[in-house]
Design an enzyme around this catalytic site. Sequence first.
Site, PDB file in Angstrom:
ATOM      1  CG  HIS A  37      -5.787 -15.037  -2.317  1.00 21.17           C
ATOM      2  ND1 HIS A  37      -6.149 -14.498  -1.103  1.00 21.17           N
ATOM      3  CD2 HIS A  37      -6.419 -16.247  -2.394  1.00 21.17           C
ATOM      4  CE1 HIS A  37      -6.969 -15.331  -0.480  1.00 21.17           C
ATOM      5  NE2 HIS A  37      -7.149 -16.396  -1.232  1.00 21.17           N
ATOM      6  NE  ARG A 189     -11.200 -21.272   6.720  1.00 20.41           N
ATOM      7  CZ  ARG A 189     -12.495 -21.567   6.849  1.00 20.41           C
ATOM      8  NH1 ARG A 189     -13.123 -21.218   7.949  1.00 20.41           N
ATOM      9  NH2 ARG A 189     -13.145 -22.223   5.915  1.00 20.41           N
TER      10      ARG A 189
END
Length: 283
Positions: A37, A189
């Site tokens: 990100h 995740r």
Amino acid sequence: MYVFQRAEDLHRYLSGERTNNRSIGFVPTMGALHEGHLTLIRRSLEQDQTTVCSIFVNPTQFNDAADLEKYPRTPGKDLEMLAGVGCHVAFLPPVDEIYPAGWRSDLQLQFDGLDQRLEGAFRPGHFAGVAEVVDRLLELVDPHRLYLGQKDFQQLAVLRQLVSQTGRPVEIQAVETVREADGLALSSRNMRLQPDARRAAPAIYGVLKQMKAELLAGRAPEEVKARGWTGLQEPPLRPEYLEIVDTDRLLPAGNLQPEHSYAIVTAVWAGEVRLIDNILLEA
Ligand code: AMP
């Protein structure tokens, strides 16, 4: 860094930026931020004068209620990371800000099956939810550039369709996948991987690299795919799909044509966590 929860406050701030002719870069995320990100944020900081990152775990793109509930949420740490890289605006809307009572999406998109294949086949309704939330966020942020990761390869193809079909005046910037040193693609995740699954997970990228090398050496796609599938079956890995596809429509490739571009895409369970990855077939 400004932190907004209400669209109205975000809108007021961004109107001022637009009046001052500052270009706006937008990075939509679901939080639990990592270096992948942050790479998107840095790319926006390089190219745009104001960078907005949204953190919103969108309920409409989860076809499995348990998956939505288990999705990691680390807002305090996320805000520290965003401030640390110099992001200008964090937008953390509550659900009713994105979907106010009575709000209905009027999106009419023709995906021509793109949203039904691969991820779409295993996660019914997923891409309709993704398109809906990104369209809503684009309406609220109205950025000049939209930064998306190639990690979510099919999502990128779907969102290119969204932008072209809605005619929103935004330029998509695709950013290459950021990986751990052992090749595992960074994902929110990953923090849920048990130790044995974490040890096994780098094999996913290992298989993709091996398949790419074999295809570039001229081996037949069907044979390469069969070997790759076997390689992804080392417990606790369990592959869900593995396909060699064209990069535009993501249709399974027969014989590879030199003038076309292809990718290998996969979804693999590593223990209890479902991971996706892909590799582009450029030499
Ligand atoms: P997510 O929070 O998973 O919805 O991801 C938000 C954005 O970050 C999407 O455009 C993803 O494709 C991108 N992204 C997620 N993981 C990575 C990664 N490992 N490398 C580059 N971009 C990523």
